[in-house]
Design an enzyme around this catalytic site. Structure first.
Site, PDB file in Angstrom:
ATOM      1  CG  ASP A  32      -1.453  47.929   2.931  1.00  0.00           C
ATOM      2  OD1 ASP A  32      -1.443  48.242   3.559  1.00  0.00           O
ATOM      3  OD2 ASP A  32      -2.669  47.761   1.748  1.00  0.00           O
ATOM      4  CB  ALA A  73      -3.888  49.869  -1.125  1.00  0.00           C
ATOM      5  CB  ALA A  74      -3.927  55.668   0.494  1.00  0.00           C
TER       6      ALA A  74
END
Length: 306
Positions: A255, A252-253
């Site tokens: 995001d 999820a970096a």
């Protein structure tokens, strides 16, 4: 005073599987752990905004099932307005199967499920959410016609538009591109969408970014993983280095970065200040496993030294 952010996008149940190395075609490998969590690019970005203290609402669609209920419950926990989410009967909540290797690199398979029912009629019924927002954030895990409608309507209402073009489609229409204020692809998405033969150096990335500026995009921010972020607009080209950490899961970096960036803008930070803030947030996220679970709280980000 904080301004209002509206995220329109996907909500998924994530199944994360860690392994020593990714399988190649025809190969079987053993996994090490399996984890079930909340995800979806729309929900992840909304979660980042909520965890960091933003005024945030999400529009999207889940199934009337336990996975959907868990997703909504988690978002509410972080003060994200979910009142207008669509509950689709008879269709399961979207699911993403995420494979993570020992270096934290990932590959993802998404089954859209209820996300396909985030349609234009649903958005028209939630016109008030558009009107009340200042920033409109979108990704590409919902139908393209829904994205096109959202961007067009948002621009008609004078909103600031942020598009994270993931997953990257074959093409994005110029009608969409000319209305985008901030376009945030990663290197792979940039190469695909700008139809570049290669990305071997910073000049290749600048070439890809300028392709979108010529189409009418106001600002292009290319996320480069451990190499930071490149901001390109008509006035400047500026590189922002990444904060050095040991990454264990990059799920999820991007995001987290997108959500934190918009949160910064909504608080009156400059574009450059917002990029630095977002880089700090994502540097924490990659040191943790999972999607929404990995996103840091505000006080954690503020402790990261420049």
């Amino acid at each position: 005073m904080k301004k209002n952010i509206l995220v329109i996008g996907s909500l998924n149940a994530d199944i994360s599987i860690s392994m020593e190395k990714m399988p190649i075609i025809g190969e079987t490998v053993f996994g090490e752990t399996i984890k079930y969590s909340n995800g979806g690019k729309g929900a992840n970005q909304a979660c980042a905004i909520g965890k960091l203290g933003g005024n945030i609402e999400i529009l999207g669609c889940v199934g009337n099932d336990e996975l959907g209920k868990k997703q909504i419950s988690n978002l509410v926990k972080y003060n994200i307005k979910t009142d207008n989410l669509k509950i689709q009967e008879g269709i399961p909540t979207g699911t993403a199967i995420i494979y993570v290797d020992k270096n934290g690199k990932n590959s993802i398979v998404v089954i859209p499920g209820a996300n396909n029912f985030c349609d234009i009629n649903y958005l028209r019924k939630n016109e008030e959410s558009f009107i009340k927002s200042d920033y409109l954030v979108l990704q590409l895990e919902i139908p393209m016609e829904t994205v096109e409608y959202s961007i067009k309507r948002g621009k008609e209402l004078g909103k600031t538009i942020i598009l994270n073009p993931a997953p990257a489609p074959e093409n994005i229409s110029e009608e969409i591109l000319k209305n985008i204020d901030y376009f945030t692809p990663n290197e792979t998405e940039l190469k695909h969408l700008a139809k570049l033969e290669k990305i071997d150096c910073i000049e290749d990335i600048e070439k890809g970014a300028k392709y979108f500026l010529d189409k009418g995009v106001k600002n292009v921010m290319v996320t480069l993983g451990e190499n930071g972020v490149l901001l390109v607009n008509k006035e400047e080209i500026k590189h922002f280095p990444a904060y050095k950490v040991k990454a264990i899961d990059t799920t999820a970096a991007g995001d987290c970065f997108n959500g934190a960036f918009v949160l910064g803008l909504s608080e009156g930070k400059s574009v450059e200040e917002s990029i630095v803030f977002a880089s700090k947030a994502s540097s924490i996220a990659v040191t943790r496993k999972g999607a929404q679970d990995s996103i840091p709280l505000r006080e954690e980000v503020e402790k990261v030294k420049d």
